[in-house]
Design a protein around this motif. Structure first.
Motif, PDB file in Angstrom:
ATOM      1  N   LYS A 166       0.829  -1.209   0.000  1.00  0.00           N
ATOM      2  CA  LYS A 166       0.000   0.000   0.000  1.00  0.00           C
ATOM      3  C   LYS A 166       0.867   1.264   0.000  1.00  0.00           C
ATOM      4  O   LYS A 166       0.548   2.252  -0.680  1.00  0.00           O
ATOM      5  CB  LYS A 166      -0.929   0.006   1.215  1.00  0.00           C
ATOM      6  CG  LYS A 166      -2.045  -1.029   1.136  1.00  0.00           C
ATOM      7  CD  LYS A 166      -2.943  -0.946   2.360  1.00  0.00           C
ATOM      8  CE  LYS A 166      -4.061  -1.984   2.273  1.00  0.00           C
ATOM      9  NZ  LYS A 166      -4.937  -1.930   3.473  1.00  0.00           N
ATOM     10  N   GLU A 216       2.191   1.787  -3.411  1.00  0.00           N
ATOM     11  CA  GLU A 216       1.146   2.286  -4.301  1.00  0.00           C
ATOM     12  C   GLU A 216       0.930   3.778  -4.101  1.00  0.00           C
ATOM     13  O   GLU A 216       0.706   4.519  -5.069  1.00  0.00           O
ATOM     14  CB  GLU A 216      -0.155   1.515  -4.044  1.00  0.00           C
ATOM     15  CG  GLU A 216      -0.110   0.077  -4.555  1.00  0.00           C
ATOM     16  CD  GLU A 216      -1.337  -0.721  -4.129  1.00  0.00           C
ATOM     17  OE1 GLU A 216      -2.223  -0.122  -3.449  1.00  0.00           O
ATOM     18  OE2 GLU A 216      -1.416  -1.911  -4.450  1.00  0.00           O
ATOM     19  N   GLU A 268       1.588   6.634  -6.877  1.00  0.00           N
ATOM     20  CA  GLU A 268       0.513   7.556  -7.227  1.00  0.00           C
ATOM     21  C   GLU A 268       0.996   9.012  -7.150  1.00  0.00           C
ATOM     22  O   GLU A 268       0.664   9.844  -7.998  1.00  0.00           O
ATOM     23  CB  GLU A 268      -0.690   7.341  -6.290  1.00  0.00           C
ATOM     24  CG  GLU A 268      -1.908   8.169  -6.642  1.00  0.00           C
ATOM     25  CD  GLU A 268      -2.497   7.786  -7.990  1.00  0.00           C
ATOM     26  OE1 GLU A 268      -3.102   8.669  -8.636  1.00  0.00           O
ATOM     27  OE2 GLU A 268      -2.350   6.620  -8.394  1.00  0.00           O
TER      28      GLU A 268
END
Length: 347
Positions: A88, A91, A95
Motif C-alpha cells: 500500500k 502504491e 501515485e
C-alpha cells in the motif's frame, strides 16, 4: 489453581486484541511497534506464560501448546500485515510520483549568447574564412608596445586622442589591440595575416562609449599590399555582417600607425542608402578605421618597408552590435537586461 478455560479465554482475548489494534494501523512503522508490544519477551503474548504456575500440572503442557500456537499465529499475522502495508505504501508513492505524459510540459527558456559574444564570433568566423589567424595578446601592456612602436612617441599629439589608464609610468591597460600586432611582427616574418580580438580600456563614458569595450584589429603584411586589397576585404566583411546589398566607401582620416589612413563607411542597411534617421539622412554609417601600415611601424618591428607593405583595420565590436541590433546606448550591452538580450539571438 486457575481454571484452564479461563486461561484459554485470556489467550483468545490477546488474539482478538492483536486483530483489533492492528486494524487501525496505517504504516509499517506502527506495525513494527505493535509487533514488539505483543511478541517481545516482556510483551503481552509472553506475559501469558506467567500463568503457567497457576495451571494444574496435568494441563500445563496443553496451556503451553496453546500459548505457542498463539505466538506462531501472531508472527505469521504480523508478517502478512507488514507485507500488505508495504504494498500500500508503494502504491501511494507511485501515485504521488505518477507523471501524466499527456499534460503540456513546462517550457524552459534557453539562454542566448550575449550580443557582443555573438558579433565577436561572427567576425572571427568571417575573417578566419579569409585566412586570418587569431592572436589575442595581453590586456596589460608597456608603453612601448601600446604607443611608441605604433609611431606614437611620448610627445606625439595623437596620445591626446586616447585617454589612457596608467598602472605605472611604464605600464598601461591597453587602449587598442594593435599592441598585439607589434608582438607578432617582432617574432614572425611576412607574410603575416592575424586578427587580434580582445578588451581595451579608455577613460571615456557616454551613450556610445565605455571605459571598457571590445575591439578586433586585423593586420596583413606581405608584398604589394594596397588600399584596393583593404577595400576588397572589407567589402566581403560588411556583406556577410550587414547584408549582401551593403556597400563600402573610404574617407581620408588620420591614425599615427597607418599612412594613408581611412574611415570606412557602409551604406545604411536600414534605408538602403536613401537616407533615414538611422543614418542621419546621409545614407552612410561609419563602422571602423583602417589604412596602410605606416613605414615607421614596419621599421620598428624589423620589417623592410621597401620590400613589404601592410594593411590594418580596427573594429569596435560593441559598435557593430549596436548597429546590427538597433541598440542606441552602449550601456544596454553591459546591464544584462533580459528584456533586451532575449530579443537578440543569431545562433
Amino acid at each position: 489453581m486457575t481454571n484452564l478455560e479461563e486461561l484459554q479465554s485470556r489467550i483468545a482475548s490477546v488474539r482478538k486484541a492483536i486483530q483489533t489494534e492492528s486494524s487501525q494501523l496505517t504504516d509499517t512503522k506502527k506495525i513494527y511497534e505493535l509487533r514488539k508490544a505483543f511478541l517481545d519477551k516482556s510483551g503481552r503474548v509472553g506475559q501469558l506464560m506467567k500463568y503457567m504456575k497457576e495451571v494444574d500440572p496435568s494441563q500445563r503442557a496443553d496451556f503451553g501448546k496453546r500459548v505457542n500456537e498463539l505466538k506462531t499465529w501472531a508472527l505469521e499475522y504480523f508478517d502478512s500485515l507488514d507485507e500488505q502495508m508495504r504494498r500500500k505504501e508503494l502504491e501511494r508513492v507511485y501515485e504521488q510520483e505518477k507523471i501524466d505524459v499527456t499534460m503540456p510540459s513546462h517550457r524552459r527558456r534557453i539562454g542566448n549568447l550575449h550580443p557582443v559574444t555573438q558579433v565577436r564570433s561572427q567576425l572571427i568566423e568571417v575573417f578566419s574564412g579569409m585566412g586570418f589567424e587569431i592572436y589575442e595578446g595581453t590586456e596589460v601592456e608597456n608603453d612601448y608596445y601600446n604607443f611608441t612602436a605604433l609611431n606614437t612617441p611620448k610627445d606625439h599629439p595623437a596620445r591626446d586622442m586616447q585617454d589612457t589608464f596608467y598602472l605605472s609610468p611604464e605600464f598601461v591597460l591597453r587602449t587598442q589591440t594593435s599592441s598585439a600586432q607589434i608582438h607578432v611582427m617582432e617574432n614572425e616574418k611576412p607574410p603575416i595575416k592575424i586578427l587580434s580580438p580582445g578588451k581595451v580600456f579608455r577613460s571615456d563614458d557616454d551613450a556610445t562609449h565605455s571605459p571598457m569595450f571590445s575591439q578586433m584589429e586585423g593586420l596583413v603584411v606581405d608584398k604589394g599590399i594596397t588600399l584596393g586589397d583593404l577595400q576588397g576585404m572589407l567589402d566581403v566583411f560588411v556583406k556577410k555582417v550587414f547584408g549582401q546589398e551593403t556597400r563600402t566607401r573610404l574617407r581620408p582620416s588620420y591614425f599615427p600607425f597607418t599612412e594613408p589612413s581611412v574611415e570606412v563607411d557602409v551604406s545604411c542597411f536600414a534605408c538602403g542608402g536613401k537616407g533615414c534617421p538611422f543614418c542621419k539622412n546621409t545614407g552612410w554609417i561609419e563602422v571602423l578605421g583602417a589604412g596602410i601600415v605606416n613605414r615607421r611601424v614596419l621599421e620598428n618591428c624589423g620589417i623592410d618597408p621597401d620590400l613589404y607593405s601592410g594593411l590594418a583595420f580596427g573594429i569596435g565590436i560593441e559598435r557593430v552590435a549596436m548597429l546590427k541590433y538597433g541598440i542606441n546606448n552602449i550601456k544596454q550591452l553591459f546591464e544584462s537586461d533580459l528584456r533586451v538580450l532575449n530579443q537578440i539571438n543569431d545562433r
